[in-house]
Design a protein around this motif. Structure first.
Motif, PDB file in Angstrom:
ATOM      1  N   ALA A   1     -12.039 -12.184  13.567  1.00 45.36           N
ATOM      2  CA  ALA A   1     -10.664 -12.128  14.049  1.00 45.36           C
ATOM      3  C   ALA A   1      -9.847 -11.121  13.251  1.00 45.36           C
ATOM      4  CB  ALA A   1     -10.032 -13.506  13.961  1.00 45.36           C
ATOM      5  N   TYR A   2     -10.115 -11.057  11.948  1.00 42.65           N
ATOM      6  CA  TYR A   2      -9.356 -10.133  11.118  1.00 42.65           C
ATOM      7  C   TYR A   2      -9.967  -8.737  11.080  1.00 42.65           C
ATOM      8  CZ  TYR A   2      -6.039 -13.555   9.480  1.00 42.65           C
ATOM      9  OH  TYR A   2      -5.011 -14.459   9.422  1.00 42.65           O
ATOM     10  N   SER A   3     -10.868  -8.437  11.986  1.00 44.22           N
ATOM     11  CA  SER A   3     -11.439  -7.096  12.132  1.00 44.22           C
ATOM     12  C   SER A   3     -12.136  -6.604  10.875  1.00 44.22           C
ATOM     13  CB  SER A   3     -10.361  -6.072  12.517  1.00 44.22           C
ATOM     14  OG  SER A   3      -9.757  -6.429  13.719  1.00 44.22           O
TER      15      SER A   3
ATOM     16  N   HIS B   1      -0.379   7.669  -0.589  1.00 46.19           N
ATOM     17  CA  HIS B   1      -0.272   8.176   0.771  1.00 46.19           C
ATOM     18  C   HIS B   1       0.092   9.657   0.772  1.00 46.19           C
ATOM     19  CE1 HIS B   1       0.276   8.194   4.996  1.00 46.19           C
ATOM     20  NE2 HIS B   1       1.559   8.450   4.942  1.00 46.19           N
TER      21      HIS B   1
ATOM     22  N   LEU C   1       0.843  -1.196   0.000  1.00 51.07           N
ATOM     23  CA  LEU C   1       0.000   0.000   0.000  1.00 51.07           C
ATOM     24  C   LEU C   1       0.875   1.241   0.000  1.00 51.07           C
ATOM     25  CD1 LEU C   1      -2.294  -1.157   2.909  1.00 51.07           C
ATOM     26  CD2 LEU C   1      -2.761  -1.394   0.518  1.00 51.07           C
ATOM     27  N   GLY C   2       0.241   2.364  -0.019  1.00 55.37           N
ATOM     28  CA  GLY C   2       0.968   3.605   0.197  1.00 55.37           C
ATOM     29  C   GLY C   2       1.239   4.402  -1.052  1.00 55.37           C
TER      30      GLY C   2
ATOM     31  N   ILE D   1       4.580   0.510   5.895  1.00 53.88           N
ATOM     32  CA  ILE D   1       3.461   0.145   5.030  1.00 53.88           C
ATOM     33  C   ILE D   1       3.013   1.315   4.166  1.00 53.88           C
ATOM     34  CG2 ILE D   1       1.827   0.525   6.939  1.00 53.88           C
ATOM     35  CD1 ILE D   1       0.178  -1.731   5.641  1.00 53.88           C
ATOM     36  N   LEU D   2       2.927   2.500   4.728  1.00 52.86           N
ATOM     37  CA  LEU D   2       2.435   3.616   3.924  1.00 52.86           C
ATOM     38  C   LEU D   2       3.589   4.429   3.332  1.00 52.86           C
ATOM     39  CD1 LEU D   2      -0.537   4.771   6.133  1.00 52.86           C
ATOM     40  CD2 LEU D   2      -0.625   3.478   4.047  1.00 52.86           C
TER      41      LEU D   2
ATOM     42  N   TYR E   1     -13.822   9.083  20.026  1.00 48.23           N
ATOM     43  CA  TYR E   1     -13.786   8.182  18.888  1.00 48.23           C
ATOM     44  C   TYR E   1     -15.182   8.142  18.296  1.00 48.23           C
ATOM     45  CZ  TYR E   1     -12.889   3.977  16.133  1.00 48.23           C
ATOM     46  OH  TYR E   1     -12.745   3.081  15.100  1.00 48.23           O
TER      47      TYR E   1
ATOM     48  N   ARG F   1      -9.621   5.749  11.004  1.00 44.23           N
ATOM     49  CA  ARG F   1      -9.619   4.290  10.935  1.00 44.23           C
ATOM     50  C   ARG F   1     -10.485   3.917   9.730  1.00 44.23           C
ATOM     51  NH1 ARG F   1     -12.467  -0.263  10.180  1.00 44.23           N
ATOM     52  NH2 ARG F   1     -12.051  -1.930  11.637  1.00 44.23           N
TER      53      ARG F   1
ATOM     54  N   PHE G   1      -8.724   0.026   4.569  1.00 45.27           N
ATOM     55  CA  PHE G   1      -7.382  -0.311   5.016  1.00 45.27           C
ATOM     56  C   PHE G   1      -7.399  -1.520   5.939  1.00 45.27           C
ATOM     57  CE2 PHE G   1      -3.911   0.360   8.113  1.00 45.27           C
ATOM     58  CZ  PHE G   1      -2.846   0.316   7.245  1.00 45.27           C
TER      59      PHE G   1
ATOM     60  N   GLU H   1       1.197   0.253  10.515  1.00 41.79           N
ATOM     61  CA  GLU H   1       1.024   1.686  10.275  1.00 41.79           C
ATOM     62  C   GLU H   1       1.552   2.496  11.450  1.00 41.79           C
ATOM     63  OE1 GLU H   1      -3.021   2.978   9.951  1.00 41.79           O
ATOM     64  OE2 GLU H   1      -2.358   5.053  10.013  1.00 41.79           O
TER      65      GLU H   1
ATOM     66  N   PRO I   1      -5.725 -11.114  14.958  1.00 42.74           N
ATOM     67  CA  PRO I   1      -4.947 -11.016  13.716  1.00 42.74           C
ATOM     68  C   PRO I   1      -5.244  -9.729  12.931  1.00 42.74           C
ATOM     69  CG  PRO I   1      -5.994 -13.159  13.897  1.00 42.74           C
ATOM     70  CD  PRO I   1      -6.535 -12.334  15.000  1.00 42.74           C
ATOM     71  N   GLY I   2      -6.398  -9.121  13.193  1.00 41.83           N
ATOM     72  CA  GLY I   2      -6.782  -7.935  12.443  1.00 41.83           C
ATOM     73  C   GLY I   2      -5.958  -6.707  12.746  1.00 41.83           C
ATOM     74  N   VAL I   3      -5.102  -6.743  13.768  1.00 44.08           N
ATOM     75  CA  VAL I   3      -4.315  -5.550  14.071  1.00 44.08           C
ATOM     76  C   VAL I   3      -3.066  -5.466  13.205  1.00 44.08           C
ATOM     77  CG1 VAL I   3      -5.105  -5.492  16.448  1.00 44.08           C
ATOM     78  CG2 VAL I   3      -2.967  -6.616  15.911  1.00 44.08           C
ATOM     79  N   ASP I   4      -2.859  -6.465  12.353  1.00 49.36           N
ATOM     80  CA  ASP I   4      -1.631  -6.570  11.565  1.00 49.36           C
ATOM     81  C   ASP I   4      -1.264  -5.253  10.872  1.00 49.36           C
ATOM     82  OD1 ASP I   4       0.393  -7.251   9.901  1.00 49.36           O
ATOM     83  OD2 ASP I   4      -0.661  -8.836   8.828  1.00 49.36           O
ATOM     84  N   LEU I   5      -2.108  -4.810   9.959  1.00 49.35           N
ATOM     85  CA  LEU I   5      -1.736  -3.629   9.179  1.00 49.35           C
ATOM     86  C   LEU I   5      -1.734  -2.374  10.031  1.00 49.35           C
ATOM     87  CD1 LEU I   5      -3.389  -4.047   5.689  1.00 49.35           C
ATOM     88  CD2 LEU I   5      -1.265  -4.952   6.550  1.00 49.35           C
ATOM     89  N   GLN I   6      -2.602  -2.328  11.031  1.00 49.37           N
ATOM     90  CA  GLN I   6      -2.655  -1.108  11.847  1.00 49.37           C
ATOM     91  C   GLN I   6      -1.416  -0.984  12.723  1.00 49.37           C
ATOM     92  OE1 GLN I   6      -6.648   0.290  13.122  1.00 49.37           O
ATOM     93  NE2 GLN I   6      -7.129  -1.855  12.976  1.00 49.37           N
TER      94      GLN I   6
ATOM     95  N   ASP J   1       6.027  -9.435  10.861  1.00 49.19           N
ATOM     96  CA  ASP J   1       6.338  -8.808   9.579  1.00 49.19           C
ATOM     97  C   ASP J   1       6.226  -7.289   9.715  1.00 49.19           C
ATOM     98  OD1 ASP J   1       6.919  -8.588   6.927  1.00 49.19           O
ATOM     99  OD2 ASP J   1       4.862  -8.867   6.241  1.00 49.19           O
ATOM    100  N   LEU J   2       7.014  -6.744  10.649  1.00 45.08           N
ATOM    101  CA  LEU J   2       6.870  -5.325  10.961  1.00 45.08           C
ATOM    102  C   LEU J   2       7.690  -4.499   9.976  1.00 45.08           C
ATOM    103  CD1 LEU J   2       5.379  -3.723  13.210  1.00 45.08           C
ATOM    104  CD2 LEU J   2       7.542  -3.545  14.366  1.00 45.08           C
ATOM    105  N   ARG J   3       7.070  -4.180   8.834  1.00 39.71           N
ATOM    106  CA  ARG J   3       7.729  -3.349   7.831  1.00 39.71           C
ATOM    107  C   ARG J   3       6.957  -2.040   7.714  1.00 39.71           C
ATOM    108  NH1 ARG J   3       6.512  -5.400   3.084  1.00 39.71           N
ATOM    109  NH2 ARG J   3       5.291  -7.126   3.853  1.00 39.71           N
TER     110      ARG J   3
ATOM    111  N   THR K   1      -6.370  -6.285   5.614  1.00 42.43           N
ATOM    112  CA  THR K   1      -5.604  -7.189   6.468  1.00 42.43           C
ATOM    113  C   THR K   1      -5.914  -8.649   6.145  1.00 42.43           C
ATOM    114  OG1 THR K   1      -5.906  -5.526   8.175  1.00 42.43           O
ATOM    115  CG2 THR K   1      -4.956  -7.593   8.852  1.00 42.43           C
TER     116      THR K   1
ATOM    117  N   ALA L   1      -9.884  -0.451  16.163  1.00 41.22           N
ATOM    118  CA  ALA L   1      -8.889   0.577  15.881  1.00 41.22           C
ATOM    119  C   ALA L   1      -7.688   0.425  16.799  1.00 41.22           C
ATOM    120  CB  ALA L   1      -9.490   1.964  16.043  1.00 41.22           C
ATOM    121  N   VAL L   2      -6.533   0.478  16.216  1.00 36.80           N
ATOM    122  CA  VAL L   2      -5.285   0.505  16.974  1.00 36.80           C
ATOM    123  C   VAL L   2      -4.497   1.691  16.455  1.00 36.80           C
ATOM    124  CG1 VAL L   2      -3.174  -0.704  17.531  1.00 36.80           C
ATOM    125  CG2 VAL L   2      -5.253  -1.987  17.153  1.00 36.80           C
ATOM    126  N   THR L   3      -4.121   2.574  17.325  1.00 36.89           N
ATOM    127  CA  THR L   3      -3.355   3.721  16.865  1.00 36.89           C
ATOM    128  C   THR L   3      -2.491   4.240  17.997  1.00 36.89           C
ATOM    129  OG1 THR L   3      -3.475   5.837  15.757  1.00 36.89           O
ATOM    130  CG2 THR L   3      -5.125   5.412  17.413  1.00 36.89           C
TER     131      THR L   3
END
Lengths: 383, 206
Positions: A229-231, A59, A55-56, B130-131, A317, A345, A349, B112, B104-109, B126-128, A353, B56-58
């Motif tokens: 699980a994957y939100s 951005h 992605l990105g 992303i944006l 929020y 959020r 995006f 980020e 598992p859904g917090v992966d991309l967030q 896999d902490l690379r 995931t 949401a994770v931020t």
């Protein structure tokens, strides 16, 4: 590093034969990726053995620019996230800042917000169906049927807000302009005399289509446990059998006053993901019907129009059920004219995931449709 | 080990005495969790309280001393959410345990948050970035990171009215009706509403 993450898939040992798998890049410019989205995948024949989304490309650090902007300046900026649904984008941000400011929303404005949000949802799902058929190879004809209705909705947006797509229509405490009688008549004509019949027509034309059925029926998307699980949120979650709609689960605005069903389908295949959009259009029309009948007269904003709003320190929020899923805004204020932290959020995006989970084991020809089902908009995804 | 937390009261403080505190800053809500017990608390939030949807994770940067990771969890059965936060000292490496094995859904967030705020989620496979692109230097959402051509922290920038001269955009609006409070007179060349078209063409014959 990216290809390193895929390295474990590149060689396969089977019966003493080592088989190389092919790494291909789908995107960033591919007709089916709905923008500049890139998927790096390893293929075992035609089956996807590994996938990493990249992605990105679009951005622009929306969050940082949002911190520089004043609170009101962010309102038109949210239009640029998911540019098909500026109305719902505005809604989420307005909710978050109203929570911080602890102000009420004018009664008529609440109804106007619901009306424009549901119109926005309808046109988003119409575009979804159109572009889905594009991805399936039915170039342009079905999408033009869908875009015809969408244009009429955008005409209404233009009449009430001044812009077709970048509406910038919500304000803290209400909306910026009233819907006058002539525009309300347009909305009534559209809702009662046109959209439901056109939805039926689209349904008749596409749902029983043999090509559509053979491409989509029974093609696995995701099951309910994995979706949670994957939100995943939004139509994809509901098509997996989880009746989770923020309008019902955690009502915002005045959605608790309306009588509608949360559209839900249980097979979790691609066909369900398509059908749930048509269900949602019908439910949106039900909400619109009630909102148009109940809308009261009165002021459209509980506050005086102001350039600079006074936002007390704190965090909030605000989240809405945008057509693509949960759209949330996490806003932190420290009492200054600008937000200390402004986080979006986006639904697209977070839904991506699960793309890896969904795609592994699928055929590459189905990947195009799997990706289309997320209804991604890169303006929102990359921010 | 105390008894499981009650899904009704959501009292994490009683469930994890000493490890979880209520966020008492004015205007804030939720719980502040000790960094080392984050995984334990998150597992209780998911399994005992039933908050199965981590939406949401931020992160938030509070210079000079701390950074905060904010988690918003919800139930798929409906109802309000649960907010919990982790505060860590703002000294590199800023490390927070990753929740990827629980949610598992917090992966991309999380990727980020690492990319933009430089919060290192330990245990993320896999902490690379992303944006931003690979090789980008710095973490743009930190308050001490300045972009190219940086002017000021907040808009409107002073350079936009060099001698204190500025005009409001709607003063150039020929209809002068952008803000009701500034409306002076009716426009001379007719309202745009005069050109409204008929709606008859929308009706479907059936």
């Amino acid at each position: 590093m990216l290809y390193g993450a895929l390295a474990r898939y590149t060689v396969k040992q089977e019966d003493g034969l080592s088989t190389d798998r092919i790494v291909i890049n789908m995107g960033p410019h591919h007709p089916s990726t709905h923008g500049v989205f890139r998927a790096v995948m390893t293929l075992d024949g035609e089956t996807i053995a590994g996938l990493k989304p990249v992605l990105g490309y679009l951005h622009r650090n929306h969050d940082k620019i949002g911190e520089r902007n004043t609170f009101l300046l962010n309102m038109p900026f949210t239009d640029r996230l998911d540019y098909f649904n500026s109305m719902t984008n505005n809604f989420g941000y307005a909710l978050a800042v109203e929570k911080l400011m602890k102000i009420p929303v004018a009664e008529r404005a609440e109804y106007i917000r619901v009306i424009v949000s549901e119109l926005s949802r309808i046109q988003n799902h119409l575009v979804f169906i159109g572009t889905l058929l594009n991805d399936l190879g039915a170039m342009y004809t079905p999408s033009l049927y869908a875009f015809e209705e969408r244009e009429l909705i955008l005409d209404i947006f233009e009449a009430i807000s001044g812009a077709r797509m970048m509406c910038n229509y919500f304000r803290f405490g209400g909306v910026v302009r009233d819907i006058e009688d002539a525009e309300m008549q347009k909305i009534k004509d559209l809702v009662y005399d046109r959209l439901q019949y056109k939805t039926d027509e689209l349904d008749r034309m596409l749902t029983e289509n043999e090509v559509l059925l053979s491409r989509m029926k029974g093609v696995r998307m995701i099951n309910a446990e994995d979706a949670i699980a994957y939100s995943i949120t939004g139509p994809v979650l509901r098509a997996a059998g989880v009746p989770y709609d923020i309008r019902r689960a955690d009502p915002y605005g005045i959605y608790d006053r309306f009588d509608f069903d949360v559209a839900v389908r249980y097979n979790g295949d691609l066909m369900d993901n398509y059908l749930i959009r048509i269900d949602e259009i019908r439910q949106s029309l039900r909400i619109l019907d009630q909102a148009i009948k109940q809308i009261p007269q009165g002021p459209i904003n509980s506050q005086k129009p102001a350039y600079q709003v006074r936002v007390p320190a704190g965090e909030a929020y605000g989240r809405v059920e945008s057509p693509k899923g949960e759209l949330g805004y996490y806003v932190v204020s420290n009492g200054k004219p600008n937000p200390w932290r402004y986080h979006v959020r986006p639904a697209s995006f977070v839904n991506v995931t699960a793309l890896e989970k969904i795609s592994i084991g699928a055929k590459i020809a189905d990947f195009v449709v799997l990706l289309a089902m997320f209804d991604m908009v890169m303006g929102e995804c990359d921010r | 080990m105390t008894a499981p937390a009650s899904p009704l009261t959501l009292d994490l403080v009683a469930r994890f005495p000493g490890l979880v505190q209520t966020d008492t800053r004015p205007g804030y809500s939720g719980f502040i969790v000790e960094k080392d017990s984050l995984l334990e608390v998150a597992a209780a939030v998911r399994d005992e309280l039933g908050f199965d949807l981590m939406t949401a994770v931020t992160g938030v940067d509070y210079p000079p001393d701390k950074m905060e990771v904010v988690y918003h969890a919800y139930r798929t059965t409906g109802g309000p959410g649960l907010v919990f936060k982790v505060q860590v000292p703002r000294v590199d490496p800023v490390e927070v345990p990753s929740l990827i094995h629980l949610y598992p859904g917090v992966d991309l967030q999380e990727r980020e948050a690492w990319d933009l705020l430089g919060i290192k989620f330990t245990g993320h496979p896999d902490l690379r970035r992303i944006l931003m692109w690979e090789g980008f230097e710095g973490h743009p959402l930190r308050k001490d990171w300045k972009e190219g051509f940086y002017e000021e922290d907040t808009k409107p920038f002073k350079s936009r009215w060099p001698q204190g001269q500025f005009y409001m955009a709607e003063d150039k609006n020929p209809f002068n009706d952008n803000l009701p409070s500034r409306k002076t007179s009716t426009p001379k060349n007719g309202s745009p509403k005069a050109t409204r078209c008929s709606t008859a063409r929308w009706r479907v014959t059936r």
